[in-house]
Write an enzyme that holds these catalytic residues in place. Structure first.
Site, mmCIF file in Angstrom:
data_model
loop_
_atom_site.group_PDB
_atom_site.id
_atom_site.type_symbol
_atom_site.label_atom_id
_atom_site.label_comp_id
_atom_site.label_asym_id
_atom_site.label_seq_id
_atom_site.Cartn_x
_atom_site.Cartn_y
_atom_site.Cartn_z
ATOM 1 N N GLY A 63 0.831 -1.197 0.000
ATOM 2 C CA GLY A 63 0.000 0.000 0.000
ATOM 3 C C GLY A 63 0.859 1.238 0.000
ATOM 4 O O GLY A 63 2.073 1.167 0.274
ATOM 5 N N CYS A 90 5.297 -6.012 1.695
ATOM 6 C CA CYS A 90 5.568 -4.577 1.594
ATOM 7 C C CYS A 90 4.920 -3.838 2.774
ATOM 8 O O CYS A 90 5.329 -4.018 3.909
ATOM 9 C CB CYS A 90 5.107 -4.033 0.246
ATOM 10 N N TYR A 91 3.877 -3.024 2.523
ATOM 11 C CA TYR A 91 3.230 -2.327 3.628
ATOM 12 C C TYR A 91 2.683 -3.311 4.649
ATOM 13 O O TYR A 91 2.780 -3.081 5.865
ATOM 14 C CB TYR A 91 2.095 -1.440 3.097
ATOM 15 N N HIS A 178 7.824 -7.427 -3.446
ATOM 16 C CA HIS A 178 6.548 -7.872 -4.022
ATOM 17 C C HIS A 178 6.752 -9.212 -4.723
ATOM 18 O O HIS A 178 7.123 -9.252 -5.903
ATOM 19 C CB HIS A 178 6.020 -6.838 -5.021
ATOM 20 N N GLU A 180 4.524 -11.140 -5.818
ATOM 21 C CA GLU A 180 3.453 -11.408 -6.773
ATOM 22 C C GLU A 180 3.781 -10.935 -8.185
ATOM 23 O O GLU A 180 3.156 -11.389 -9.159
ATOM 24 C CB GLU A 180 2.147 -10.760 -6.306
ATOM 25 N N ASP A 236 -16.498 -14.424 -21.951
ATOM 26 C CA ASP A 236 -17.234 -14.449 -20.691
ATOM 27 C C ASP A 236 -18.649 -14.971 -20.866
ATOM 28 O O ASP A 236 -19.099 -15.860 -20.133
ATOM 29 C CB ASP A 236 -17.274 -13.048 -20.066
ATOM 30 N N LYS A 384 -10.051 -13.753 -15.402
ATOM 31 C CA LYS A 384 -10.180 -14.022 -16.831
ATOM 32 C C LYS A 384 -9.450 -15.299 -17.245
ATOM 33 O O LYS A 384 -9.987 -16.093 -18.034
ATOM 34 C CB LYS A 384 -9.618 -12.845 -17.631
#
Length: 529
Positions: A63, A90-91, A178, A180, A236, A384
């Site tokens: 964040g 992180c944060y 991070h 991710e 979708d 997705k």
């Protein structure tokens, strides 16, 4: 009263607590890529609210705040005594350290982007299987100076003396970087170490399990009632319809409004390939003339969008009334409407709290609020890439499952200028050539999408066949992205671009110039209009 359409799914979630991170949804996606179910929740959730969701583990996201700043989001220390494994990023890493009695401070040495982290001490913990020195992606100005009591320091960087720590006894872990993002070379390994070694979870969120659970939920919600679904030709709506078809069979009727604004071959994919793969009852409304007449002489992009949305609603309503009339004559009124809402839609609209909202131009063009249907949303828990995987599991053709994202208003907003049949034919042929060459080069998986744009109100001088021409330019807009929130232009090989250009200018009369859009997002958007 429970509603299978919106009740939490049966998997115990890994909760990602969002502290305003750019990457909160990406964290959830990475967890799911490890075959573990994950949900994003706001940082305003109390410990009681978090624990009420019966989480298998909790991840605290990054964040923009400083943990010691006034009004900065906090994490309650009692969360770390609840017996649920927690991983701070992180944060979230700094918030955990501060809540547990560690020291966080502004060092004056910021770390943004690529940063080397070096393992320290004897414990490997969540860094097991990764190099002693690894490249990570950082974004911080504060750092943890001292780890809380009972924590082992696992790594450090030049700007962060404590860049990773662990308290194995309490199941608490954290990293300053991070994991991710793909720029962190071993980020997924670190994340999976937390999931499978720290939290001791199992891989249970698989495509087969998703299909099985969603089919059961749809049957529980719909019962013996009739269902209607608007097919757009996109991924979708196709996958949502296929799931409902798998669940309730002939109780479903799909409506395909052919507005004449799809790309080459896509209407046929819906009318032939989708029906062949699913056996669905399909009602086709051929409305090309209706849309062309409504768009005649209109060049303003927002006006075009509104016209297309309006005419789609009208055409769908007319088809719905015809189907309803037949259904009611048979004593079986339609009660449910299938909507292809995805998980990012749910998160971005407030985490799915309360009634579902129907998005404009989403699947069936934006339906009126007063339509008297209950929503069936079989994709609302999925990203997705998961939707595509489910589509493949259901046996949908690769041409449908792998289809590039495409705007609801179709080619109507890829013509810069007013829309005519002649211009649609030009653009449709040029687009087909570009897509075919991209596929032939084996680059479909590397390009998020490649809009092809006709600058209908622009002409340029050219020479073709020893004669002077005054034709339109075509713009190629290949972009790479993970979520369409940001994007970069795709560096396609020059020989591929040359083939596309040569074929379009040779095979499409009226096009004498092909140009390449090399703008990232931001500042540009993916679509031109």
């Amino acid at each position: 009263m429970t509603n299978p359409a919106t009740d939490p799914i049966e998997e115990r979630p890994v909760l990602v607590v969002d502290y305003g991170a750019q990457y909160a949804q990406l964290i959830a996606r990475r967890v799911r890529e490890a075959d573990v179910y994950s949900e994003v929740v706001p940082h305003t959730y109390s410990t009681e609210q978090l624990l009420a969701k019966n989480p298998a583990a909790i991840i605290l996201s990054g964040g923009p705040s400083s943990v010691y700043a006034e009004g900065a989001p906090k994490v309650d220390a009692d969360l770390f005594e609840a017996g649920v494994p927690v991983f701070g990023i992180c944060y979230g890493f700094q918030a955990m350290a501060a809540a547990m009695g560690g020291k966080v401070a502004k060092t004056g040495l910021r770390e943004y982007g690529s940063t080397d982290a070096r393992a320290v001490g004897g414990s490997r913990s969540i860094l097991e299987g990764t190099p002693d020195e690894q490249n990570t992606w950082m974004s911080h100005g504060d750092s943890v100076q001292e780890a809380p009591e009972g924590f082992d320091v696992l790594a450090s960087t030049a700007g962060a003396p404590v860049a990773a720590f662990a308290n194995e006894a309490k199941g608490l872990y954290g990293v300053q970087w991070h994991p991710e993002v793909k720029h962190s070379a071993h980020g997924q390994a670190v994340l999976e170490n937390f999931l499978f070694k720290g939290a001791k979870l199992e891989r249970s969120w698989t495509t087969g399990n998703i299909v099985e659970e969603q089919v059961a939920r749809i049957r529980a919600q719909v019962g013996n009632s009739r269902v209607i679904c608007g097919l757009s030709g996109g991924v979708d709506s196709a996958v949502a319809a296929a799931l409902v078809q798998r669940a309730v069979g002939d109780q479903l009727t799909c409506v395909f409004v052919d507005h004449g604004l799809l790309r080459e071959g896509e209407a046929e994919q819906v009318e032939r390939d989708f029906v062949a793969a699913t056996g669905v009852n399909l009602y086709v409304a051929n409305e090309q003339e209706r849309f062309l007449s409504a768009l005649a002489g209109v060049s303003d992009p927002e006006t075009k969008r509104k016209i297309i949305g309006r005419e789609f609603i009208r055409a769908f309503e007319e088809a719905e009334r015809a189907i309803m009339s037949k259904a009611e004559a048979e004593g079986e009124p339609i009660r449910f409407l299938v909507q292809g809402t995805l998980y990012p839609d749910v998160v971005e609209s407030g985490g799915g709290e309360g009634a579902a909202n129907i998005k404009s131009h989403h699947n069936v063009g934006g339906l009126p609020e007063d339509m008297k249907f209950e929503l069936v949303e079989p994709l609302r828990a999925l990203f997705k890439d998961e939707v595509r995987a489910v589509g493949a599991e259901l046996g949908l053709p690769a041409e449908i499952v792998g289809r590039q994202p495409f705007p609801g208003p179709g080619l109507g907003i890829r013509i810069v200028g007013d829309v005519t049949q002649e211009r649609l034919d030009l653009l449709r042929r040029a687009d087909a050539i570009a897509r075919a060459e991209l596929t032939s080069a084996g680059l479909d998986d590397e390009v998020w999408q490649m809009p092809v744009v006709l600058l209908a109100d622009v002409r340029s001088v050219g020479v073709q066949g020893d004669g002077r021409t005054y034709g339109h330019p075509i713009v190629l807009r290949p972009v790479s992205s993970e979520d369409a929130m940001t994007a970069d232009w795709s560096r396609l090989p020059y020989d591929l671009l040359a083939r596309i250009s040569n074929r379009i200018t040779n095979e499409v009369d009226g096009i004498n110039r092909v140009v390449l859009d090399v703008t990232s997002k931001p500042p540009g958007t993916i679509e031109w209009e």
